[in-house]
Design an enzyme around this catalytic site. Sequence first.
Site, PDB file in Angstrom:
ATOM      1  N   LYS A  83      36.136  31.581  52.060  1.00 36.68           N
ATOM      2  CA  LYS A  83      37.435  31.096  51.576  1.00 36.68           C
ATOM      3  C   LYS A  83      38.402  32.274  51.454  1.00 36.68           C
ATOM      4  CE  LYS A  83      37.811  27.088  48.477  1.00 36.68           C
ATOM      5  NZ  LYS A  83      37.720  26.654  47.067  1.00 36.68           N
TER       6      LYS A  83
HETATM    7  O1  G3P Z   1      38.598  24.005  45.190  1.00 36.27           O
HETATM    8  C1  G3P Z   1      39.828  24.111  44.517  1.00 36.27           C
HETATM    9  C2  G3P Z   1      39.745  23.421  43.204  1.00 36.27           C
HETATM   10  O2  G3P Z   1      38.623  23.888  42.496  1.00 36.27           O
HETATM   11  C3  G3P Z   1      40.962  23.600  42.349  1.00 36.27           C
HETATM   12  O3  G3P Z   1      40.963  22.545  41.439  1.00 36.27           O
HETATM   13  O4  G3P Z   1      41.510  21.385  39.317  1.00 36.27           O
HETATM   14  O5  G3P Z   1      41.519  23.931  39.444  1.00 36.27           O
HETATM   15  O6  G3P Z   1      43.313  22.584  40.592  1.00 36.27           O
HETATM   16  P1  G3P Z   1      41.870  22.624  40.126  1.00 36.27           P
END
Ligand code: G3P
Length: 218
Positions: A83
């Site tokens: 990533k």
């Molecule tokens: O893979 C990306 C994800 O983990 C981000 O999620 O909820 O932190 O925006 P969030």
Amino acid sequence: MKFFVDTADIAEIRDLADAGLLDGVTTNPSLVAKAGRDFTEILHDICAVVDGPVSAEVTATDAAGMIAEGEKLAQVAPNIAVKVPLTIDGLKACRHLTGNGIMVNVTLCFSPVQALMAGKAGATFVSPFVGRLDDISQDGMALIEDIRQIFDNYDAIGTEILVASVRNPTHVLRAALIGADVCTIPPSTLRQLVKHPLTDIGLQNFLADWAKTGQKIG
Ligand code: G3P
């Protein structure tokens, strides 16, 4: 649509993998910090359980550093997807790593033209963060619609749309209706997908009526 689980919690991953629900896993530095374990050990454990792509994020911000870290991460297992953030350096690293046969997931995507840049850089996946756009009163799923339309205009773009920052079953529903390739879903939301109150009530009523027959199967 492929389901990835968005966590670094190996117990959650094992449980969901046992249910045959997982096509891959995504992690990020915040999820790794939450797991409280050695990053490389986490990745080895996940790759021993899940055959599909397992995203592991670099923490360098310059292309050379991302490439060096990405090559180290890719040595953990053949199904590691490195990533990188959607920056110029991230795109340079993406081009280099994919050119050497390493899967790359370009993350932190918040606009259609950013996704187009990731596609042009040969990304395996691009991760638009829908929940974080919703958090600032934008329609995160509209971004997925735009990216789907753009990618479908050009056969040369082979990048898969990996919907990320998913917060609820409606995000998953809309991702499937739009035709996203992958949705990476937190474990709790993934479990929510199977729930419906009428299913629970219907099962209870079936079992209550069956009990009245006094019969057993087998
Ligand atoms: O893979 C990306 C994800 O983990 C981000 O999620 O909820 O932190 O925006 P969030």
